[in-house]
Scaffold this motif. Sequence first.
Motif, mmCIF file in Angstrom:
data_model
loop_
_atom_site.group_PDB
_atom_site.id
_atom_site.type_symbol
_atom_site.label_atom_id
_atom_site.label_comp_id
_atom_site.label_asym_id
_atom_site.label_seq_id
_atom_site.Cartn_x
_atom_site.Cartn_y
_atom_site.Cartn_z
ATOM 1 N N TRP A 65 0.842 -1.206 0.000
ATOM 2 C CA TRP A 65 0.000 0.000 0.000
ATOM 3 C C TRP A 65 0.875 1.253 0.000
ATOM 4 O O TRP A 65 0.679 2.172 -0.773
ATOM 5 N N ARG A 66 1.875 1.261 0.884
ATOM 6 C CA ARG A 66 2.790 2.403 0.973
ATOM 7 C C ARG A 66 3.528 2.598 -0.344
ATOM 8 O O ARG A 66 3.626 3.716 -0.852
ATOM 9 N N ASP A 67 4.055 1.510 -0.902
ATOM 10 C CA ASP A 67 4.788 1.615 -2.164
ATOM 11 C C ASP A 67 3.898 2.207 -3.258
ATOM 12 O O ASP A 67 4.329 3.047 -4.038
ATOM 13 N N TRP A 68 2.644 1.768 -3.298
ATOM 14 C CA TRP A 68 1.700 2.246 -4.304
ATOM 15 C C TRP A 68 1.447 3.738 -4.127
ATOM 16 O O TRP A 68 1.474 4.497 -5.099
ATOM 17 N N LEU A 69 1.207 4.171 -2.882
ATOM 18 C CA LEU A 69 0.974 5.592 -2.643
ATOM 19 C C LEU A 69 2.233 6.426 -2.874
ATOM 20 O O LEU A 69 2.166 7.539 -3.389
ATOM 21 N N MET A 70 3.389 5.886 -2.497
ATOM 22 C CA MET A 70 4.636 6.641 -2.624
ATOM 23 C C MET A 70 5.035 6.881 -4.083
ATOM 24 O O MET A 70 5.851 7.749 -4.362
ATOM 25 N N GLN A 71 4.437 6.150 -5.005
ATOM 26 C CA GLN A 71 4.698 6.414 -6.424
ATOM 27 C C GLN A 71 4.246 7.819 -6.805
ATOM 28 O O GLN A 71 4.731 8.383 -7.775
ATOM 29 N N ARG A 72 3.312 8.382 -6.026
ATOM 30 C CA ARG A 72 2.787 9.708 -6.304
ATOM 31 C C ARG A 72 3.680 10.815 -5.763
ATOM 32 O O ARG A 72 3.516 11.968 -6.108
ATOM 33 N N ALA A 73 4.601 10.455 -4.876
ATOM 34 C CA ALA A 73 5.481 11.448 -4.258
ATOM 35 C C ALA A 73 6.563 11.880 -5.234
ATOM 36 O O ALA A 73 7.058 11.085 -6.029
ATOM 37 N N THR A 74 6.913 13.140 -5.145
ATOM 38 C CA THR A 74 8.049 13.637 -5.902
ATOM 39 C C THR A 74 9.301 13.407 -5.061
ATOM 40 O O THR A 74 9.231 12.909 -3.941
ATOM 41 N N ARG A 75 10.440 13.803 -5.568
ATOM 42 C CA ARG A 75 11.700 13.654 -4.841
ATOM 43 C C ARG A 75 11.785 14.605 -3.642
ATOM 44 O O ARG A 75 12.616 14.442 -2.770
ATOM 45 N N GLY A 76 10.923 15.609 -3.612
ATOM 46 C CA GLY A 76 10.973 16.610 -2.549
ATOM 47 C C GLY A 76 10.640 16.034 -1.185
ATOM 48 O O GLY A 76 9.831 15.112 -1.059
ATOM 49 N N TRP A 83 3.075 11.933 1.648
ATOM 50 C CA TRP A 83 2.591 10.644 1.147
ATOM 51 C C TRP A 83 2.874 9.512 2.128
ATOM 52 O O TRP A 83 2.053 8.617 2.313
ATOM 53 N N ASP A 84 4.046 9.539 2.774
ATOM 54 C CA ASP A 84 4.340 8.522 3.796
ATOM 55 C C ASP A 84 3.354 8.633 4.956
ATOM 56 O O ASP A 84 2.856 7.622 5.461
ATOM 57 N N SER A 85 3.063 9.859 5.384
ATOM 58 C CA SER A 85 2.122 10.054 6.490
ATOM 59 C C SER A 85 0.717 9.611 6.103
ATOM 60 O O SER A 85 0.038 8.949 6.887
ATOM 61 N N LEU A 86 0.284 9.961 4.900
ATOM 62 C CA LEU A 86 -1.037 9.545 4.428
ATOM 63 C C LEU A 86 -1.138 8.020 4.368
ATOM 64 O O LEU A 86 -2.144 7.435 4.778
ATOM 65 N N ALA A 87 -0.104 7.381 3.883
ATOM 66 C CA ALA A 87 -0.110 5.914 3.794
ATOM 67 C C ALA A 87 -0.267 5.293 5.174
ATOM 68 O O ALA A 87 -1.097 4.396 5.384
ATOM 69 N N LEU A 88 0.506 5.767 6.122
ATOM 70 C CA LEU A 88 0.485 5.191 7.460
ATOM 71 C C LEU A 88 -0.843 5.435 8.167
ATOM 72 O O LEU A 88 -1.442 4.516 8.721
ATOM 73 N N VAL A 89 -1.326 6.667 8.139
ATOM 74 C CA VAL A 89 -2.583 6.991 8.824
ATOM 75 C C VAL A 89 -3.751 6.224 8.203
ATOM 76 O O VAL A 89 -4.562 5.634 8.916
ATOM 77 N N SER A 90 -3.842 6.218 6.891
ATOM 78 C CA SER A 90 -4.995 5.598 6.234
ATOM 79 C C SER A 90 -5.049 4.088 6.426
ATOM 80 O O SER A 90 -6.124 3.497 6.448
ATOM 81 N N PHE A 91 -3.914 3.460 6.587
ATOM 82 C CA PHE A 91 -3.888 1.998 6.717
ATOM 83 C C PHE A 91 -3.897 1.558 8.182
ATOM 84 O O PHE A 91 -4.601 0.623 8.553
ATOM 85 N N GLN A 92 -3.106 2.214 9.011
ATOM 86 C CA GLN A 92 -2.850 1.695 10.353
ATOM 87 C C GLN A 92 -3.790 2.200 11.445
ATOM 88 O O GLN A 92 -4.033 1.477 12.414
ATOM 89 N N VAL A 93 -4.298 3.418 11.360
ATOM 90 C CA VAL A 93 -5.117 3.949 12.447
ATOM 91 C C VAL A 93 -6.372 3.106 12.696
ATOM 92 O O VAL A 93 -6.671 2.786 13.844
ATOM 93 N N GLY A 145 8.535 2.592 -3.063
ATOM 94 C CA GLY A 145 8.043 3.922 -3.377
ATOM 95 C C GLY A 145 8.377 4.363 -4.780
ATOM 96 O O GLY A 145 7.491 4.597 -5.570
ATOM 97 N N ALA A 146 9.644 4.481 -5.090
ATOM 98 C CA ALA A 146 10.013 4.955 -6.419
ATOM 99 C C ALA A 146 9.702 3.890 -7.459
ATOM 100 O O ALA A 146 9.146 4.165 -8.500
#
Length: 153
Positions: A65-76, A83-93, A145-146
């Motif tokens: 799930w994280r890898d899939w979401l992190m594909q949307r992240a830029t290098r910044g 994106w890392d925070s969104l992945a963790l909150v949406s899956f784990q909370v 992610g990448a």
Amino acid sequence: MPQRSPWHQRRIAFLADTTALILFFTTTGIINERFIAGMAWDQVLQARLLGALLMVPVARPYGLWRDWLMQRATRGRLSRLLWDSLALVSFQVPLYAAIIASSGASGSGLLRGTLGAAAMMLLLGRPYGAFLNGVRRLFGLPAGGAKPMSLNS
């Protein structure tokens, strides 16, 4: 170095993601349950044991799930953090709320624990993502992610 079979790659990815999740969130879970949710030590122990059991089947799906979401992240940094925070909150909370509820937290303790976990996961999303990538490297896997690691790779 010999080429690993897809089955071997999947097993190694499962072990890496599970190791990372258990190590990282056992530590942070104890802090949240005892000092934010106000759970007794016996409840914390029960929550951590249940949490560890539940982390085994969800660690790899979370990694994917994280890898899939992190594909949307830029290098910044900000993009990766968000994106890392969104992945963790949406899956784990939601999973975490169920764990502490079944371990005795209720009412305001359950609410405080869940909100505390959400706040912690917002803050810990990127540190955990970096930790997960580090554990994956220790297991000889690429960071996620990448270029996502999939069940078919």
